[in-house]
Design a protein around this motif. Sequence first.
Motif, mmCIF file in Angstrom:
data_model
loop_
_atom_site.group_PDB
_atom_site.id
_atom_site.type_symbol
_atom_site.label_atom_id
_atom_site.label_comp_id
_atom_site.label_asym_id
_atom_site.label_seq_id
_atom_site.Cartn_x
_atom_site.Cartn_y
_atom_site.Cartn_z
ATOM 1 N N PRO A 1 -58.115 1.129 -40.602
ATOM 2 C CA PRO A 1 -58.196 -0.300 -40.943
ATOM 3 C C PRO A 1 -59.285 -1.039 -40.171
ATOM 4 C CG PRO A 1 -55.911 0.364 -40.671
ATOM 5 C CD PRO A 1 -56.739 1.510 -40.202
ATOM 6 N N HIS A 2 -59.554 -0.657 -38.917
ATOM 7 C CA HIS A 2 -60.606 -1.340 -38.153
ATOM 8 C C HIS A 2 -61.945 -1.200 -38.872
ATOM 9 C CE1 HIS A 2 -57.370 -0.816 -35.400
ATOM 10 N NE2 HIS A 2 -57.781 0.284 -34.809
ATOM 11 N N VAL A 3 -62.244 0.032 -39.289
ATOM 12 C CA VAL A 3 -63.524 0.307 -39.941
ATOM 13 C C VAL A 3 -63.584 -0.378 -41.304
ATOM 14 C CG1 VAL A 3 -65.038 2.122 -40.831
ATOM 15 C CG2 VAL A 3 -63.757 2.483 -38.697
ATOM 16 N N ALA A 4 -62.500 -0.267 -42.061
ATOM 17 C CA ALA A 4 -62.463 -0.907 -43.376
ATOM 18 C C ALA A 4 -62.643 -2.422 -43.243
ATOM 19 C CB ALA A 4 -61.135 -0.590 -44.067
ATOM 20 N N ALA A 5 -62.044 -3.006 -42.212
ATOM 21 C CA ALA A 5 -62.174 -4.447 -42.004
ATOM 22 C C ALA A 5 -63.615 -4.837 -41.697
ATOM 23 C CB ALA A 5 -61.253 -4.899 -40.871
ATOM 24 N N ALA A 6 -64.310 -4.007 -40.932
ATOM 25 C CA ALA A 6 -65.712 -4.301 -40.615
ATOM 26 C C ALA A 6 -66.558 -4.342 -41.882
ATOM 27 C CB ALA A 6 -66.253 -3.257 -39.645
ATOM 28 N N TYR A 7 -66.400 -3.347 -42.729
ATOM 29 C CA TYR A 7 -67.160 -3.330 -43.983
ATOM 30 C C TYR A 7 -66.765 -4.496 -44.878
ATOM 31 C CZ TYR A 7 -68.555 1.500 -42.885
ATOM 32 O OH TYR A 7 -69.080 2.629 -42.314
ATOM 33 N N TRP A 8 -65.474 -4.796 -44.930
ATOM 34 C CA TRP A 8 -64.991 -5.871 -45.810
ATOM 35 C C TRP A 8 -65.556 -7.223 -45.390
ATOM 36 C CZ3 TRP A 8 -61.439 -9.935 -44.650
ATOM 37 C CH2 TRP A 8 -61.060 -10.686 -45.763
ATOM 38 N N VAL A 9 -65.590 -7.488 -44.084
ATOM 39 C CA VAL A 9 -66.168 -8.747 -43.608
ATOM 40 C C VAL A 9 -67.635 -8.845 -44.007
ATOM 41 C CG1 VAL A 9 -66.853 -10.041 -41.548
ATOM 42 C CG2 VAL A 9 -64.558 -9.085 -41.706
ATOM 43 N N MET A 10 -68.380 -7.763 -43.813
ATOM 44 C CA MET A 10 -69.802 -7.802 -44.158
ATOM 45 C C MET A 10 -69.997 -7.952 -45.672
ATOM 46 S SD MET A 10 -71.363 -7.763 -41.275
ATOM 47 C CE MET A 10 -73.045 -7.207 -41.445
ATOM 48 N N TYR A 11 -69.095 -7.379 -46.456
ATOM 49 C CA TYR A 11 -69.132 -7.606 -47.904
ATOM 50 C C TYR A 11 -68.983 -9.092 -48.214
ATOM 51 C CZ TYR A 11 -66.728 -8.718 -52.253
ATOM 52 O OH TYR A 11 -66.330 -9.349 -53.417
ATOM 53 N N ARG A 12 -68.021 -9.730 -47.585
ATOM 54 C CA ARG A 12 -67.785 -11.156 -47.856
ATOM 55 C C ARG A 12 -68.993 -12.003 -47.443
ATOM 56 N NH1 ARG A 12 -62.959 -12.317 -50.666
ATOM 57 N NH2 ARG A 12 -62.695 -14.232 -49.476
ATOM 58 N N LEU A 13 -69.601 -11.657 -46.323
ATOM 59 C CA LEU A 13 -70.771 -12.412 -45.877
ATOM 60 C C LEU A 13 -71.951 -12.211 -46.822
ATOM 61 C CD1 LEU A 13 -70.677 -11.786 -42.007
ATOM 62 C CD2 LEU A 13 -69.745 -13.735 -43.273
ATOM 63 N N ALA A 14 -72.137 -10.970 -47.267
ATOM 64 C CA ALA A 14 -73.260 -10.678 -48.160
ATOM 65 C C ALA A 14 -73.043 -11.257 -49.554
ATOM 66 C CB ALA A 14 -73.461 -9.161 -48.248
ATOM 67 N N ARG A 15 -71.793 -11.310 -49.996
ATOM 68 C CA ARG A 15 -71.492 -11.738 -51.356
ATOM 69 C C ARG A 15 -71.483 -13.258 -51.512
ATOM 70 N NH1 ARG A 15 -72.368 -11.165 -56.467
ATOM 71 N NH2 ARG A 15 -70.619 -10.520 -57.788
ATOM 72 N N TYR A 16 -70.927 -13.958 -50.539
ATOM 73 C CA TYR A 16 -70.690 -15.391 -50.717
ATOM 74 C C TYR A 16 -71.597 -16.282 -49.868
ATOM 75 C CZ TYR A 16 -66.650 -13.784 -53.317
ATOM 76 O OH TYR A 16 -65.841 -13.166 -54.244
ATOM 77 N N HIS A 17 -72.470 -15.684 -49.097
ATOM 78 C CA HIS A 17 -73.429 -16.447 -48.313
ATOM 79 C C HIS A 17 -74.827 -15.928 -48.638
ATOM 80 C CE1 HIS A 17 -70.278 -18.194 -45.651
ATOM 81 N NE2 HIS A 17 -69.660 -17.073 -45.950
ATOM 82 N N THR A 18 -75.831 -16.705 -48.299
ATOM 83 C CA THR A 18 -77.220 -16.331 -48.572
ATOM 84 C C THR A 18 -77.977 -16.179 -47.260
ATOM 85 O OG1 THR A 18 -77.184 -17.587 -50.648
ATOM 86 C CG2 THR A 18 -79.344 -16.992 -49.749
ATOM 87 N N GLY A 19 -78.571 -14.984 -47.055
ATOM 88 C CA GLY A 19 -79.440 -14.787 -45.905
ATOM 89 C C GLY A 19 -78.759 -14.353 -44.631
ATOM 90 N N LEU A 20 -77.460 -14.158 -44.643
ATOM 91 C CA LEU A 20 -76.766 -13.730 -43.426
ATOM 92 C C LEU A 20 -76.874 -12.218 -43.222
ATOM 93 C CD1 LEU A 20 -73.434 -15.792 -43.204
ATOM 94 C CD2 LEU A 20 -75.304 -15.756 -41.554
ATOM 95 N N VAL A 21 -76.798 -11.461 -44.307
ATOM 96 C CA VAL A 21 -76.784 -9.997 -44.229
ATOM 97 C C VAL A 21 -77.992 -9.457 -44.993
ATOM 98 C CG1 VAL A 21 -75.494 -7.912 -44.818
ATOM 99 C CG2 VAL A 21 -74.265 -9.977 -44.088
ATOM 100 N N ASN A 22 -78.749 -8.568 -44.372
ATOM 101 C CA ASN A 22 -79.938 -8.047 -45.051
ATOM 102 C C ASN A 22 -80.122 -6.539 -44.924
ATOM 103 O OD1 ASN A 22 -80.908 -7.759 -42.394
ATOM 104 N ND2 ASN A 22 -81.910 -9.765 -42.470
#
Length: 899
Positions: free
Chosen positions: A545-566
């Motif tokens: 779950p720790h690893v899955a949570a890390a990927y999930w957070v980055m998914y949310r940042l990349a999907r719903y924000h602009t320019g945070l994740v590249n």
Amino acid sequence: MKVCKLKVLFFLILLVVTATAQERSAYWDNIKNRESTLGLKDGFIEVKTAEFTLKLVKASQTVAGLYPHSHPDFDFTPGERLEIRDKDSIYYLGDINFRIRAEDGSWKSYSTAYERKKVKSLPTSGTILAASDLSNTLPEDNPLNIKRFYEEKNGELIMRFEISNPTKAPIEIGALGVPMVFNNILEGKTLDETHSDNVFFDPYIGQDAGYIEVKQLSGKGEVLLVLPEKNMPFEAYRPLLDDPSKRSIVFEGVHEWMSLSEAYAGTEWKNIRQWNKPTSMSLKAGETRNFALKFVVAAGVKHIQDKLIEKKHPVAVGIPGYVLPMDINAKLFLNYPEEVKNIDVEPKGMLKILKTGKNNNGFAEYSVQGEKWGRGRLLITYKDGLKQSINYKVIKPESEVVDDFGRFLLTEQWFDKADDLFGRTNSCISYDYELKKQITQDSRAWIAGLSDEGGAGSWLGAMMKQLIRPEKTEVEKLQKFIDETLWGGIQYSEGEQKYGVKKSIFYYEPDKMPEGTYSDTVNYSTWAAWNKKQADDPGRSYNYPHVAAAYWVMYRLARYHTGLVNNHNWKWYLTHAYQTAVAMPVLAPWYAQFGQMEGTVFLLILKDLQHEGLTEMAGTLETAMKRRADHWKSLNYPFGSEMPWDSTGQEEVFMWSDYFGYLEKANVTLHAILAYMPVMPHWAYNGNARRYWDFLYGGKLSRIERQIHHYGSGLNAIPVLKAYRNNPDFYLLKVGYGGTLGAISNITTDGFGPAAFHSYPSTLRIDYLSGDYGPNFFGYAINTATYITLDENFGWLSFGGNLKESGKKIKVNLTTAARNRIYFAPEKLWLTLDAGTFKELIYDKSSGEIKIILNPETQYSKYAYLRLNKKLNLKLDKMNGAYKVLLSKKATVINLKFM
């Protein structure tokens, strides 16, 4: 290859079963060969009151059983263990401990348990059920005369100690305590048996208003309440470490209710600020005083407050609780037949309290404001002289706490040493706050190895912080962590074990590493100093779950924000979260049968797969999780772990049971949570889910000890608040919010997140290791929300916001760190934002209209994505089922008109 895997799995199971068996037998190790001294051969005395059958050992007149009439086969005490516990220094209900001042000024300890001898029985009459002179079982140099009486008064069971000073000089008593011995011994029992037979108990250390609540593990049935009757304020709660019974994961140990504690405050607890001011008393020559407790029964966990009011016992209700952010306009409601005479704040200036003048169905209302960071208490004195203490923890505004936490993790805990031999470069590594240094070596491999809860906690916390308050520079560092340390390091990126998660990337193999790699000051001779083969094992499901949570957070940042994740697109992250989730039951099948810490993240991943229309992946994940949920459905109590009893699997078990409609099993799980997650006016225990062994695995000060707001608080608050949103119940809101704010209560002023807070009165401070705090912050990050409700006793209330009532309008300004979730209880309305933040909610009581105000755009959030559980007439585009709201440089107002 399959045969090899089966052998490995069998070996893992054997290791766990062997370890569990050792823990389960540990309770008896120190006592099984000791002489029997309690006098069981002389038989028993049995008496009845209106509520109980009381069974006493005839020779000692200590309690051998306490059975409520409503459940005559259930014993609140460990009476089933009499024949193994009948030894010197093993405490029973009915014992008394005290310290008196010696001629040389030192304190001398006495106890009726130290050296058992037959007590002298005294005549009974009237309300007295049994009585004895305890002189025989106390040392000859004891100068006091002590008698013990069991009585029934007005249907209540009373245990009274009559203490006399027969000498010609005053005697100073510096400590007086009564052991609270109830059946919390889990040794040798299955989960079904523990939930049927055992209890846990929680203290409200609140002076004359204090009490202990004793609850069955199932959360069902009546609750035993221990209340002060005469001269027994609940001043301190001392662990009885001289009891020879070995404390372990199957036995938390015994504590005593102390009405006097100065003799410890000046010695073993010296320089430690206690929950209450320590006191002593002087017993004059020829003087006699009585000290008494009473035992009553409440109809159930949710009826404790009603019973206290019925018994004319002081009741306090704090909103939003007793962890108090400085920007919150909190409320305190007091209920007692006598009026308040005065309220003192200790230390001065910590809190500001004012009476509002309102009286709500017997509750006087006060406003409370946190003025200074730290621990503070209110000492309330009523007109009849009764005193009540309420301990608060004042913290910075939640947004500041979270920002401090992120900065500390990504600076002080950011490990960027080039060419680290274990591949930990560019990570948030464990930290020792006492030494102000990063932990690169520890005898517990996982602590320095970035995995398991104790090692993954820091980077997990850093990831979850970005979910609610993303910071570009921090996200950039975490992208390096994912590409250089997590994927292909902590997690396998290729081969048959692809997506498997290692138990640790630090290991102990001195023969294969360069000389000087390992410090000679670390004890590497323990089972926890894994070699590389053990560390590489992907068979521990709790790491996934720790690893899955890390990927999930980055998914949310990349999907719903602009320019945070590249570094990767949103789909890469969501796919990796999915693959990690489905790999868990395949590569870690034995542990995966249990509920996981942070297992809620798998449900969040599933919902996002569904939102994205990734139906094949969603179907595969749902099927895998349903197999687990179906297994839990088949069990009476489906929330075990590798431990004999645990309080971490309940979170995921509830969430999947709720999702799949297994409501009976969800209710069983919820009741069990409520049994170990109390509501009481003390920040340390309110909403504090029981954990008492994880200092061994994730702390610096390693011992069995009730942990204050360890990760059980944040995680167990998730199902409690989900249950509240399903069916608003004010009790659930108090429990869940206590756990949610408890999850951030121990973060220091500079942002260090400790494993937990130490409850022993000899310590009363945070643990100095970051350890396994991350799962706690996970609970806060995905659960923090503003709750608005209308209570029949207290009127309009807000948890996580400041509420103002003006005419027909209710206005709530949000104060949570995330400001992205609102639950409006009168309409069962659940509003969430995938991006953007709420500023305010306005409710018109006359029209029922609700208006929400969104904060202006930010550099990385040009749109807000609004979700809610009711249909709206909004002319807005949708993305993934969320309303897409274009933000501007000013606040955006949305009128909610329901279809």
